[in-house]
Enzyme design. Structure first.
Site, PDB file in Angstrom:
ATOM      1  N   THR A 174      90.750  64.191  94.811  1.00  0.00           N
ATOM      2  CA  THR A 174      90.603  65.630  95.027  1.00  0.00           C
ATOM      3  C   THR A 174      91.223  66.367  93.837  1.00  0.00           C
ATOM      4  O   THR A 174      92.196  65.888  93.264  1.00  0.00           O
ATOM      5  CB  THR A 174      91.348  66.012  96.320  1.00  0.00           C
ATOM      6  OG1 THR A 174      90.667  65.422  97.415  1.00  0.00           O
ATOM      7  CG2 THR A 174      91.426  67.517  96.516  1.00  0.00           C
ATOM      8  N   VAL A 203      85.131  67.840 108.161  1.00  0.00           N
ATOM      9  CA  VAL A 203      85.749  68.841 107.295  1.00  0.00           C
ATOM     10  C   VAL A 203      87.189  68.399 107.065  1.00  0.00           C
ATOM     11  O   VAL A 203      87.926  68.145 108.025  1.00  0.00           O
ATOM     12  CB  VAL A 203      85.712  70.240 107.935  1.00  0.00           C
ATOM     13  CG1 VAL A 203      86.364  71.270 107.022  1.00  0.00           C
ATOM     14  CG2 VAL A 203      84.275  70.644 108.269  1.00  0.00           C
ATOM     15  N   ASP A 205      90.967  68.913 104.667  1.00  0.00           N
ATOM     16  CA  ASP A 205      91.944  69.978 104.508  1.00  0.00           C
ATOM     17  C   ASP A 205      91.645  70.893 103.326  1.00  0.00           C
ATOM     18  O   ASP A 205      92.067  72.051 103.314  1.00  0.00           O
ATOM     19  CB  ASP A 205      93.342  69.383 104.310  1.00  0.00           C
ATOM     20  CG  ASP A 205      93.422  68.532 103.049  1.00  0.00           C
ATOM     21  OD1 ASP A 205      92.561  67.645 102.865  1.00  0.00           O
ATOM     22  OD2 ASP A 205      94.328  68.760 102.228  1.00  0.00           O
ATOM     23  N   GLY A 226      95.360  64.303  99.291  1.00  0.00           N
ATOM     24  CA  GLY A 226      95.864  63.139 100.004  1.00  0.00           C
ATOM     25  C   GLY A 226      95.063  62.904 101.259  1.00  0.00           C
ATOM     26  O   GLY A 226      93.891  63.286 101.335  1.00  0.00           O
ATOM     27  N   GLY A 228      93.684  63.884 104.141  1.00  0.00           N
ATOM     28  CA  GLY A 228      93.480  65.274 104.540  1.00  0.00           C
ATOM     29  C   GLY A 228      93.765  65.575 105.992  1.00  0.00           C
ATOM     30  O   GLY A 228      94.225  66.669 106.323  1.00  0.00           O
TER      31      GLY A 228
END
Lengths: 305, 305
Positions: A174, A203, A205, A226, A228
């Site tokens: 990410t 979905v 974070d 990380g 999420g």
């Protein structure tokens, strides 16, 4: 360094303008770490150029993240991880700290710069978050076009490894950026392809204000990377900003929330923070997190290890 | 009472087990307020029955919210507001405070009890939030079936009024519950149809841990109702819980975050809180918010306006 923190860093003090970029917490092999750092330096430089000419923190974090979305080494935009169906579905959020305006998209099909779509959501102002088919409808209406060729062979190979059960779902990679501008405003941007082989419609974070991304001029700004689900459950970006608002230094706030993530959810990752005075700080509980920082009057700093 | 608070309430102190339910902040006409209160009392009674037999706060808030999802007067489940396409698309989140486990669905097509789907997301544990087609896939896989007949004439009429420009998009009527059980654990649940005429794919605050719903045994639990974009931007449920963790009483924390919402975003709503000791509190900045509370050894309390 506190258990279970595996790495942390802070800039030497307050800065009139500053930017900190990450290319994801994870486990980058030693041979690839320099390349991961170099990509982050390029992104930080793009953001710093915006800040140096008096641009906003919001424009700076968007410029930085767009660089990383275009770089297929990171799990965002081109080269992002694929879901259980083999589809590229992207999450992104951008937020500014003066008025708490935010824009985000989740489960977005391939568009070159999800963070630019999120920025248009922020500018439009009607809603904060669109998901799935509605996110695509918004993006198309805002003048973005679906892209071909964003799915890479490396992403297909990562999915094959996960499908074979040879690896967990979390690939890392990410990307995100936090910045403070010369006017004293902060902003944060985060973009991701999410977990490898994530279920359809998941979905994470990254597109959620308060989970993977947050900005508040009274506190600072945060971008997480990380596992999420833990960031969502611990409201981690908001938690970090509340600690900043209460007076914590960015590195201390970062270490504290990564400790909370570990203690309460057993999950790992990293987070980058900027304080309202421009001080930068980060912490991770993973093997690596590539990052680069730049501020007024200093050469860029970076790391991945 | 602090500006711009229009109403607040607190229970008389700590309770071994307790539950507080809301039927949404908004502007319920005086003639309908008693009915709105009565629905909340029925929901609180359903939750109290769970708690009184030694059940968990998690089961109690789910039971309470299911009662309100079935009641077409509220903007959740049957009778929920319609989006710009005239479609019923539902958001819900449930969370428990011991391990911060959460489950949520957004942009879910008509299923009778979105909160029960969210609970299955929590129980499954793989991800926290599913949106759109993926949320429907999860629900179907978990044994839920799409329902017919959940779109009411009243919901169609509300959409027609908004389309005519005779009213804003925000109808109120989101539902939620917070509870503490005899074992000392807290939980929160929130369910909604969202804004009337919301754009396709819009995700509000209700399904987002930290925005419209949160629970943490070290703090308490929160369920919000109001102009959801503001709750997302202010990370309002997480913010309320951080104040509780820092020692604020639930009513004070509720007043403080509703003040923050007003000051930073100009938006309105209400929030219900339970502290870790079972104390209940709420505040609103809207004309009305229907609610009902119940705890060990006392008759239910309720209000709307």
């Amino acid at each position: 360094m506190r258990e279970p923190i595996t790495g942390a860093w802070a800039s030497p003090g307050a800065h009139r303008y500053s930017i900190l970029v990450h290319g994801g917490a994870g486990d980058v092999p030693p041979a690839r770490r320099e390349a991961h750092e170099a990509g982050c330096r390029a992104a930080a430089s793009a953001g710093l150029a915006v800040l140096a000419r008096g641009g906003s923190a919001l424009d700076a974090v968007q410029a930085a993240v767009e660089v990383l979305e275009d770089d297929p080494r990171y799990n965002a935009g081109t080269g992002g991880s694929l879901d259980e169906d083999g589809a590229l579905r992207l999450d992104a959020c951008i937020m500014e700290g003066e008025h708490l305006r935010a824009g985000a998209v989740a489960v977005l099909p391939p568009f070159r710069h999800p963070i630019a779509v999120a920025r248009d959501v922020l500018n439009d102002g009607r809603h904060v978050l669109y998901a799935g088919a509605g996110a695509e409808r918004f993006a198309t209406g805002a003048g973005h076009a679906r892209e071909e060729g964003m799915v890479t062979d490396a992403a297909r190979a990562r999915l094959a490894v996960v499908r074979d059960g040879a690896s967990g779902n979390w690939a890392g990679g990410t990307v995100g950026a936090v910045a403070r501008d010369a006017a004293g405003h902060v902003a944060a941007a985060t973009s991701t392809g999410g977990m490898v082989g994530k279920r359809s419609g998941r979905v994470g974070d990254s597109p959620i204000p308060g989970a993977g991304n947050y900005a508040d001029d009274r506190a600072g700004a945060a971008s997480g990377t990380g596992e999420g689900e833990g960031y969502l459950r611990a409201a981690l970006a908001a938690r970090a900003c509340f600690y900043l608002e209460a007076g914590a230094q960015p590195r201390d706030a970062a270490e504290r929330v990564m400790g909370t993530l570990h203690e309460r959810t057993g999950m790992r990752g990293g987070i980058i923070l900027v304080g309202r005075d421009g001080t930068l700080g980060l912490a991770r509980t993973t093997e690596t997190m590539s990052w680069a920082a730049a501020w007024e009057g200093a050469p860029p700093s970076s790391g991945c290890g």
